[in-house]
Design a protein around this motif. Structure first.
Motif, PDB file in Angstrom:
ATOM      1  N   GLU A 242       0.763  -1.166  -0.163  1.00  0.00           N
ATOM      2  CA  GLU A 242       0.138   0.004  -0.081  1.00  0.00           C
ATOM      3  C   GLU A 242       1.019   1.221  -0.060  1.00  0.00           C
ATOM      4  O   GLU A 242       0.508   2.327  -0.570  1.00  0.00           O
ATOM      5  N   ALA A 243       1.969   1.181   1.052  1.00  0.00           N
ATOM      6  CA  ALA A 243       2.911   2.423   0.893  1.00  0.00           C
ATOM      7  C   ALA A 243       3.591   2.458  -0.436  1.00  0.00           C
ATOM      8  O   ALA A 243       3.679   3.558  -0.841  1.00  0.00           O
ATOM      9  N   ILE A 244       3.948   1.683  -0.988  1.00  0.00           N
ATOM     10  CA  ILE A 244       4.656   1.440  -2.392  1.00  0.00           C
ATOM     11  C   ILE A 244       3.808   2.170  -3.567  1.00  0.00           C
ATOM     12  O   ILE A 244       4.128   3.074  -4.282  1.00  0.00           O
ATOM     13  N   LEU A 245       2.404   1.531  -3.519  1.00  0.00           N
ATOM     14  CA  LEU A 245       1.500   2.094  -4.573  1.00  0.00           C
ATOM     15  C   LEU A 245       1.090   3.365  -4.500  1.00  0.00           C
ATOM     16  O   LEU A 245       0.926   4.258  -5.055  1.00  0.00           O
ATOM     17  N   SER A 246       1.074   4.019  -2.935  1.00  0.00           N
ATOM     18  CA  SER A 246       0.657   5.313  -2.733  1.00  0.00           C
ATOM     19  C   SER A 246       1.591   6.283  -3.549  1.00  0.00           C
ATOM     20  O   SER A 246       1.620   7.153  -3.798  1.00  0.00           O
ATOM     21  N   GLU A 247       3.013   5.944  -2.974  1.00  0.00           N
ATOM     22  CA  GLU A 247       4.088   6.461  -3.460  1.00  0.00           C
ATOM     23  C   GLU A 247       3.992   6.492  -5.070  1.00  0.00           C
ATOM     24  O   GLU A 247       4.591   7.695  -5.622  1.00  0.00           O
ATOM     25  N   ALA A 248       4.109   5.491  -5.847  1.00  0.00           N
ATOM     26  CA  ALA A 248       4.059   5.336  -7.027  1.00  0.00           C
ATOM     27  C   ALA A 248       2.839   6.274  -7.591  1.00  0.00           C
ATOM     28  O   ALA A 248       3.217   7.155  -8.564  1.00  0.00           O
ATOM     29  N   LYS A 249       1.826   6.243  -7.064  1.00  0.00           N
ATOM     30  CA  LYS A 249       0.600   7.292  -7.455  1.00  0.00           C
ATOM     31  C   LYS A 249       1.109   8.668  -7.508  1.00  0.00           C
ATOM     32  O   LYS A 249       0.672   9.593  -8.411  1.00  0.00           O
ATOM     33  N   ARG A 250       1.544   9.066  -6.331  1.00  0.00           N
ATOM     34  CA  ARG A 250       1.936  10.390  -6.243  1.00  0.00           C
ATOM     35  C   ARG A 250       2.895  10.877  -7.163  1.00  0.00           C
ATOM     36  O   ARG A 250       2.915  12.044  -7.882  1.00  0.00           O
ATOM     37  N   LYS A 251       4.147  10.002  -7.408  1.00  0.00           N
ATOM     38  CA  LYS A 251       5.006  10.312  -8.607  1.00  0.00           C
ATOM     39  C   LYS A 251       4.440  10.360  -9.968  1.00  0.00           C
ATOM     40  O   LYS A 251       4.829  11.243 -10.757  1.00  0.00           O
ATOM     41  N   LEU A 252       3.543   9.544 -10.077  1.00  0.00           N
ATOM     42  CA  LEU A 252       3.037   9.692 -11.488  1.00  0.00           C
ATOM     43  C   LEU A 252       2.039  10.870 -11.809  1.00  0.00           C
ATOM     44  O   LEU A 252       2.038  11.245 -12.907  1.00  0.00           O
ATOM     45  N   VAL A 253       1.397  11.242 -10.421  1.00  0.00           N
ATOM     46  CA  VAL A 253       0.528  12.455 -10.854  1.00  0.00           C
ATOM     47  C   VAL A 253       1.232  13.927 -10.684  1.00  0.00           C
ATOM     48  O   VAL A 253       1.072  14.752 -11.321  1.00  0.00           O
ATOM     49  N   TYR A 254       2.395  13.885  -9.576  1.00  0.00           N
ATOM     50  CA  TYR A 254       2.794  15.270  -9.199  1.00  0.00           C
ATOM     51  C   TYR A 254       4.320  15.255  -9.795  1.00  0.00           C
ATOM     52  O   TYR A 254       4.728  16.302  -9.578  1.00  0.00           O
ATOM     53  N   THR A 255       4.762  14.366 -10.657  1.00  0.00           N
ATOM     54  CA  THR A 255       6.255  14.552 -11.089  1.00  0.00           C
ATOM     55  C   THR A 255       6.059  14.163 -12.800  1.00  0.00           C
ATOM     56  O   THR A 255       5.128  13.412 -13.198  1.00  0.00           O
ATOM     57  N   ASP A 256       7.000  14.662 -13.466  1.00  0.00           N
ATOM     58  CA  ASP A 256       7.099  14.210 -14.932  1.00  0.00           C
ATOM     59  C   ASP A 256       8.039  12.909 -15.111  1.00  0.00           C
ATOM     60  O   ASP A 256       8.763  12.639 -16.129  1.00  0.00           O
ATOM     61  N   LEU A 257       8.561  12.446 -13.998  1.00  0.00           N
ATOM     62  CA  LEU A 257       9.366  11.114 -14.177  1.00  0.00           C
ATOM     63  C   LEU A 257       8.819  10.165 -15.031  1.00  0.00           C
ATOM     64  O   LEU A 257       7.681   9.811 -14.842  1.00  0.00           O
ATOM     65  N   PRO A 258       9.807   9.696 -15.948  1.00  0.00           N
ATOM     66  CA  PRO A 258       9.239   8.406 -16.746  1.00  0.00           C
ATOM     67  C   PRO A 258       8.804   7.183 -15.954  1.00  0.00           C
ATOM     68  O   PRO A 258       9.265   7.141 -14.837  1.00  0.00           O
ATOM     69  N   VAL A 259       8.066   6.557 -16.403  1.00  0.00           N
ATOM     70  CA  VAL A 259       7.694   5.354 -15.625  1.00  0.00           C
ATOM     71  C   VAL A 259       8.676   4.278 -15.138  1.00  0.00           C
ATOM     72  O   VAL A 259       8.798   3.872 -14.021  1.00  0.00           O
ATOM     73  N   ASN A 260       9.676   3.980 -15.865  1.00  0.00           N
ATOM     74  CA  ASN A 260      10.637   3.272 -15.848  1.00  0.00           C
ATOM     75  C   ASN A 260      11.738   3.778 -14.453  1.00  0.00           C
ATOM     76  O   ASN A 260      12.078   3.217 -13.576  1.00  0.00           O
ATOM     77  N   ALA A 261      11.887   5.459 -14.781  1.00  0.00           N
ATOM     78  CA  ALA A 261      12.675   5.798 -13.574  1.00  0.00           C
ATOM     79  C   ALA A 261      11.631   5.804 -12.091  1.00  0.00           C
ATOM     80  O   ALA A 261      12.293   5.601 -11.160  1.00  0.00           O
ATOM     81  N   ILE A 262      10.433   5.986 -12.257  1.00  0.00           N
ATOM     82  CA  ILE A 262       9.508   5.680 -10.932  1.00  0.00           C
ATOM     83  C   ILE A 262       9.770   4.297 -10.452  1.00  0.00           C
ATOM     84  O   ILE A 262       9.800   4.105  -9.230  1.00  0.00           O
ATOM     85  N   GLY A 263       9.673   3.280 -11.410  1.00  0.00           N
ATOM     86  CA  GLY A 263       9.735   1.980 -10.979  1.00  0.00           C
ATOM     87  C   GLY A 263      11.207   1.745 -10.240  1.00  0.00           C
ATOM     88  O   GLY A 263      11.300   0.967  -9.383  1.00  0.00           O
ATOM     89  N   ASP A 264      12.159   2.343 -10.954  1.00  0.00           N
ATOM     90  CA  ASP A 264      13.527   2.083 -10.310  1.00  0.00           C
ATOM     91  C   ASP A 264      13.700   2.896  -9.059  1.00  0.00           C
ATOM     92  O   ASP A 264      14.303   2.005  -8.179  1.00  0.00           O
ATOM     93  N   SER A 265      12.989   3.971  -8.906  1.00  0.00           N
ATOM     94  CA  SER A 265      13.184   4.625  -7.310  1.00  0.00           C
ATOM     95  C   SER A 265      12.482   3.735  -6.528  1.00  0.00           C
ATOM     96  O   SER A 265      12.684   3.953  -5.323  1.00  0.00           O
ATOM     97  N   LEU A 266      11.516   2.990  -6.977  1.00  0.00           N
ATOM     98  CA  LEU A 266      10.777   2.039  -5.756  1.00  0.00           C
ATOM     99  C   LEU A 266      11.135   0.749  -5.712  1.00  0.00           C
ATOM    100  O   LEU A 266      10.707  -0.244  -5.050  1.00  0.00           O
TER     101      LEU A 266
END
Length: 269
Positions: A217-241
């Motif tokens: 739940e914590a990982i998915l919440s952080e993923a959603k925040r980064k998808l909505v509030y940043t312009d990071l590519p999907v692969n970069a978000i996955g890598d950060s998590l």
């Protein structure tokens, strides 16, 4: 089944706040349908029984009833208070991780006696007015909800927290206060100087969820925040998590959310 399962929420509601019904004095034992109920009592006498343990009612006082707990009231004088209901789906929808942490933290509690009530009552009144107004603003009521939950924790008697609750709270703090999440329960168990098995047992006892479910739940919440509030590519978000590649992150996200990260970003922004 010897007990009733009550549902006080409409299908599209995730949060509800209402005055405690004065006519509620004695109830039969019942459970709730997939939500946490927080009851602030400012007046009233009697007992409240949760999972076969009876608590004397001595306001100002707050009770926390999880969906898996059987409870009933036996109130002998006219009560006054507020009922706040938070659906389990709430933590999967809200993007404010501090608000999520507060909800999770309080869901491990059963009862708190309050030292001061005036400010908490004022926030509850504003929350009640906002959520039941003609045009409720989610930004406003989420802010009020966050404020009142924080004040409850701040004003509560810290002696009421159990050791298991303290470990559970520390786990939540590691997850929601961290800048980087690690998708590994053993990593957090080591930081808490316990074993993954014991951490899992504590999470089951406090939240009726496994340690890995809470981490997810914590990982998915952080993923959603980064998808909505940043312009990071999907692969970069996955890598950060901590996901090994973009395809692994995409499969994981879609399994839990129902959309791929790219589709979720397109419909949420």
């Amino acid at each position: 089944m010897l007990y009733e399962v009550k549902d006080k929420l409409k299908s599209d509601q995730v949060v509800k706040v209402a005055p405690f019904r004065k006519e509620v004095r004695k109830t039969t034992a019942h459970k709730h349908n997939k939500y946490l109920e927080i009851v602030l009592l400012t007046k009233g006498e009697g007992t409240h029984t949760i999972d076969m343990r009876s608590y004397e009612i001595h306001p100002p006082q707050i009770f926390f009833i999880r969906k898996d707990q059987l409870h009933h009231w036996d109130i002998t004088t006219e009560p006054e208070g507020v009922v706040l209901i938070i659906k389990n789906d709430f933590v999967r929808q809200v993007l404010d991780k501090e608000l999520i942490r507060l909800v999770e933290q309080l869901s491990s509690m059963t009862e708190l006696k309050l030292r001061e009530i005036e400010f908490i009552s004022d926030i509850f009144r504003l929350l009640l007015e906002e959520m039941n107004g003609e045009h409720p603003s989610q930004i406003v009521w989420e802010g009020l909800l966050k404020s009142v939950l924080y004040k409850i924790i701040q004003q509560g008697d810290r002696l009421s927290w159990s050791k298991l609750g303290t470990i559970y709270e520390a786990y939540l703090n590691l997850l929601y206060d961290s800048r980087e999440l690690v998708n590994n329960v053993a990593f957090y168990a080591e930081k808490l100087t316990t074993t993954p098995q014991n951490l899992n047992r504590i999470c089951r006892q406090q939240k009726n969820k496994s340690a890995s479910e809470i981490l997810a739940e914590a990982i998915l919440s952080e993923a959603k925040r980064k998808l909505v509030y940043t312009d990071l590519p999907v692969n970069a978000i996955g890598d950060s998590l901590g996901f090994k590649d973009a395809s692994h992150f995409t499969r994981y996200f879609k399994k839990h959310i129902g959309y791929t990260p790219s589709v979720y970003r397109s419909i949420s922004c």
